[in-house]
Design a protein around this motif. Structure first.
Motif, PDB file in Angstrom:
ATOM      1  N   SER A   1       0.798  -1.121  -0.022  1.00 37.76           N
ATOM      2  CA  SER A   1      -0.143  -0.050  -0.151  1.00 37.76           C
ATOM      3  C   SER A   1       0.715   1.235  -0.221  1.00 37.76           C
ATOM      4  CB  SER A   1      -0.900  -0.056   1.248  1.00 37.76           C
ATOM      5  OG  SER A   1      -0.060   0.131   2.378  1.00 37.76           O
ATOM      6  N   TYR A   2       0.374   2.473  -0.271  1.00 39.29           N
ATOM      7  CA  TYR A   2       0.991   3.684  -0.346  1.00 39.29           C
ATOM      8  C   TYR A   2       0.088   4.720   0.379  1.00 39.29           C
ATOM      9  CZ  TYR A   2       1.881   8.317  -2.179  1.00 39.29           C
ATOM     10  OH  TYR A   2       2.096   9.676  -2.356  1.00 39.29           O
ATOM     11  N   GLN A   3       0.949   5.552   1.316  1.00 38.91           N
ATOM     12  CA  GLN A   3       0.053   6.626   2.007  1.00 38.91           C
ATOM     13  C   GLN A   3       0.983   7.808   2.169  1.00 38.91           C
ATOM     14  OE1 GLN A   3      -1.703   5.468   5.455  1.00 38.91           O
ATOM     15  NE2 GLN A   3      -2.437   7.382   6.233  1.00 38.91           N
TER      16      GLN A   3
ATOM     17  N   ALA B   1      -8.976   3.836  -3.965  1.00 43.55           N
ATOM     18  CA  ALA B   1      -7.932   4.636  -3.217  1.00 43.55           C
ATOM     19  C   ALA B   1      -8.815   5.693  -2.645  1.00 43.55           C
ATOM     20  CB  ALA B   1      -6.875   5.296  -4.287  1.00 43.55           C
TER      21      ALA B   1
ATOM     22  N   TYR C   1      -4.415   7.365   0.158  1.00 43.65           N
ATOM     23  CA  TYR C   1      -4.118   6.173   0.520  1.00 43.65           C
ATOM     24  C   TYR C   1      -4.569   5.059  -0.564  1.00 43.65           C
ATOM     25  CZ  TYR C   1      -4.313   1.411   2.926  1.00 43.65           C
ATOM     26  OH  TYR C   1      -4.102   0.123   3.060  1.00 43.65           O
ATOM     27  N   MET C   2      -3.610   4.195  -0.884  1.00 38.83           N
ATOM     28  CA  MET C   2      -4.028   3.200  -2.228  1.00 38.83           C
ATOM     29  C   MET C   2      -3.635   1.824  -1.852  1.00 38.83           C
ATOM     30  SD  MET C   2      -3.217   3.786  -5.936  1.00 38.83           S
ATOM     31  CE  MET C   2      -3.815   2.973  -7.328  1.00 38.83           C
ATOM     32  N   GLU C   3      -4.183   0.782  -1.821  1.00 46.56           N
ATOM     33  CA  GLU C   3      -3.701  -0.392  -1.696  1.00 46.56           C
ATOM     34  C   GLU C   3      -3.190  -1.071  -3.178  1.00 46.56           C
ATOM     35  OE1 GLU C   3      -6.197  -3.302   0.155  1.00 46.56           O
ATOM     36  OE2 GLU C   3      -6.831  -1.509   1.794  1.00 46.56           O
ATOM     37  N   HIS C   4      -2.131  -1.849  -3.158  1.00 44.52           N
ATOM     38  CA  HIS C   4      -1.549  -2.388  -4.434  1.00 44.52           C
ATOM     39  C   HIS C   4      -1.814  -3.835  -4.463  1.00 44.52           C
ATOM     40  CE1 HIS C   4       0.171   1.355  -4.819  1.00 44.52           C
ATOM     41  NE2 HIS C   4       0.964   1.150  -3.791  1.00 44.52           N
TER      42      HIS C   4
ATOM     43  N   ARG D   1       2.740  -3.520  -7.572  1.00 43.50           N
ATOM     44  CA  ARG D   1       3.620  -2.847  -6.423  1.00 43.50           C
ATOM     45  C   ARG D   1       4.723  -1.912  -7.053  1.00 43.50           C
ATOM     46  NH1 ARG D   1       4.313  -7.034  -1.396  1.00 43.50           N
ATOM     47  NH2 ARG D   1       2.160  -7.503  -0.988  1.00 43.50           N
TER      48      ARG D   1
ATOM     49  N   GLY E   1       2.807   1.046  -7.861  1.00 48.27           N
ATOM     50  CA  GLY E   1       2.823   1.767  -6.836  1.00 48.27           C
ATOM     51  C   GLY E   1       3.894   2.902  -6.405  1.00 48.27           C
TER      52      GLY E   1
END
Length: 163
Positions: free
Chosen positions: A18-20, A108, A128-131, A138, A141
């Motif tokens: 994930s990315y935040q 997201a 925030y986003m999940e990969h 990823r 991401g």
């Protein structure tokens, strides 16, 4: 060649799932005017990083363009249609949105919060986003995250400078 592909996949699994990010900026504007600007999707063309930098982006607004439930779709070509929807609108305090990309990943989530501090406003924006478990997503991401950092910074300064 097979070694490169294996390395690419293995390294992809090492990247976060994930990315935040979040940034804030003190702005010499009222929380009321900032909230009204952000909660109206038709104003985003004046300050949003994506709308300013992607001149080929096609935007189609939903029935509602302001506040809770406001939405639009965007894309560059017929097969690339993504959706942004405001899912929380607390007047003069918070806008939360979901961005659904043309993928199998969950939407997201992004936000803008406004905290009045005298005659100024602290504006915070985050994303925030999940990969998921796909190593290719990823990798994406990592690249997308760098671009999102630039986008959020641009948006905060553009909101500050908007006349």
């Amino acid at each position: 060649m097979a070694g490169l592909i294996i390395a690419f996949v293995v390294i992809g699994f090492l990247f976060p799932a994930s990315y935040q990010t979040r940034l804030d900026l003190m702005v010499d504007k009222s929380d009321t005017s900032l909230y009204r600007t952000v909660s109206d999707l038709k104003t985003w063309k004046k300050w949003s990083y994506w709308e300013v930098t992607d001149t080929n982006m096609r935007i189609t607004y939903g029935e509602k363009t302001q506040g809770l439930g406001a939405a639009y779709t965007w894309g560059d070509k017929e097969s690339d249609i993504d959706t942004l929807t405001i899912v929380t609108a607390e007047p003069y305090r918070l806008i939360e949105y979901e961005a659904k990309f043309d993928t199998d990943l969950p939407p997201a989530k992004g936000w803008y919060s406004f905290k009045k501090m005298g005659d100024r406003t602290l504006v915070e924006s985050g994303f925030y986003m999940e990969h998921g478990y796909n190593p290719l997503k990823r990798w994406f991401g990592i690249l997308f995250g760098q671009e999102m950092d630039k986008a959020i910074e641009h948006n905060l300064y553009a909101l500050r400078d908007l006349q």
